[in-house]
Design an enzyme around this catalytic site. Structure first.
Site, short mmCIF file in Angstrom:
data_model
loop_
_atom_site.label_atom_id
_atom_site.label_comp_id
_atom_site.label_asym_id
_atom_site.label_seq_id
_atom_site.Cartn_x
_atom_site.Cartn_y
_atom_site.Cartn_z
N SER A 50 40.02 35.67 40.52
CA SER A 50 40.98 35.49 39.43
C SER A 50 42.20 36.40 39.53
CB SER A 50 40.30 35.71 38.07
OG SER A 50 39.74 37.01 37.98
N ASP A 332 43.94 40.85 29.13
CA ASP A 332 42.66 40.70 28.43
C ASP A 332 41.72 41.80 28.92
OD1 ASP A 332 41.86 39.85 30.97
OD2 ASP A 332 41.94 37.73 30.46
N HIS A 335 42.06 41.42 33.25
CA HIS A 335 43.23 41.09 34.06
C HIS A 335 44.51 41.76 33.57
CE1 HIS A 335 40.37 37.64 34.09
NE2 HIS A 335 40.52 37.78 35.40
#
Length: 359
Positions: A50, A332, A335
């Site tokens: 991610s 968040d 990230h």
């Protein structure tokens, strides 16, 4: 130690799962940064998770396609695990090309758009299989190899001016704990992860990629879930110490590979120290926004059971977003924001120039 490791990674698993599946679209990177040095990359191929994914997960399965993800760029959810651009976009901008198209969207892109490379990264995945049922890195490289074999998009001579980004952000370790494996096996498993990373790096290079950048593991003890207990004031140094074994082994692998090739083919992007530098300086750089509380996330759930992007059965949002994402390093619980990534790559810029462009 056993309980500490389990606590750390159980929290990490929870965050990964809830953010990825309670949570992809190419970006037009700037075509600036023209370096007059021998190596001028024209393509970027991306593998990993991610931190690098720009849109490979289907919309129905990823919160990266839900509001408020993407509010800074492109102004709506676009498959990135951030409010805007991520690591892939900033590396592409640095080398002076557009951000590579996600593999999932390749059939919708014209040939001109494909000339900048391709992104095979999937959020939540690891070097090995994880709790996320998506292609691990071996499979991602298999997909890349198949594309090269068909010869419909890329040809071997083109790869001599290419760069690869290989992101390993820790999902293998969260999966290790999810399987309830004993902590006594953890050091050996770290070696397995790094050994497989070495195999992956060798494969990518053997396929013809000229330069390969692999980030060190970021300071996991600085993630918001673990700084919450200090009101987002201090990283957990015990947890960060666990990261050092991975990074030390990775350094040894990269040194060995470069010694074998007799070139600086393999490059470590020192995310660990870049993150810590940004935290220490609070992002203070000319023209950048200062992070008053760099360890505090911008987007959070209203309570423990909710995360950034959560809504209830009536569609009522169950999260809070800070007034200005540019003043936050973390988007968040896992990230960085676009501004966070911008600051990290600002720290990395000098070493990138020396190792990726000049070398």
């Amino acid at each position: 130690m056993d309980s500490l490791i389990k606590l750390f990674f159980c929290l990490f698993i929870f965050l990964c799962t809830s953010l990825l599946f309670g949570e992809i679209n190419g970006v037009e990177g700037s075509n600036q940064n023209h370096h007059l040095y021998p190596f001028r990359p024209t393509k970027l191929f991306v593998f990993g998770d991610s931190y690098a994914d720009t849109g490979n997960i289907k919309k129905a399965f990823s919160s990266s396609w839900k509001f408020p993800y993407g509010i800074t760029f492109p102004g709506k959810p676009a498959g990135r695990f951030s409010d805007g651009r991520v690591a892939t976009d900033f590396l592409a901008k640095f080398v002076g090309i557009k951000s590579p198209i996600p593999y999932f969207w390749k059939d919708y892109a014209g040939k001109k758009r494909l000339q900048y490379g391709m992104n095979f990264a999937y959020g939540g995945t690891g070097v090995f299989n994880t709790q996320t049922p998506l292609p691990n890195m071996t499979t991602q490289i298999d997909i890349f190899q198949n594309i090269l074999t068909t010869g419909d998009i890329y040809y071997p001579p083109e790869l001599t001016s290419s760069v690869a980004l290989v992101s390993v952000a820790g999902n293998d370790y969260s999966n290790f704990i999810a399987l309830n494996r004993p902590a006594s096996e953890f050091p050996a498993f770290i070696k397995q992860v790094v050994d497989q990373t070495e195999v992956n790096l060798r494969r990518i290079h053997a396929l013809g990629v000229k330069k390969i950048a692999v980030p060190s593991l970021q300071p996991l003890g600085c993630l918001p879930p673990f700084t919450f207990v200090t009101s987002f004031q201090r990283c957990n140094e015990t947890q960060n110490a666990l990261v050092n074994l991975h990074n030390n082994l990775l350094q040894q692998v990269v040194a060995k590979l470069n010694n074998e090739t007799k070139q600086s083919t393999f490059i470590i992007l020192d995310l660990y120290n870049a993150f810590l530098t940004v935290f220490k300086n609070k992002g203070s750089n000319p023209g950048s926004t200062r992070f008053e509380s760099p360890l505090k996330p911008c987007c959070v759930g209203v309570s423990r059971e909710y995360n950034c992007g959560s809504v209830d059965e009536k569609g009522v949002k169950k999260y809070i977003v800070c007034d200005n994402p540019k003043t936050a390093f973390f988007w968040d619980g896992l990230h960085p924001t676009e501004e966070g990534w911008r600051s990290v790559y600002s720290v990395l810029r000098e070493s990138l120039t020396a190792s990726l462009i000049k070398a």
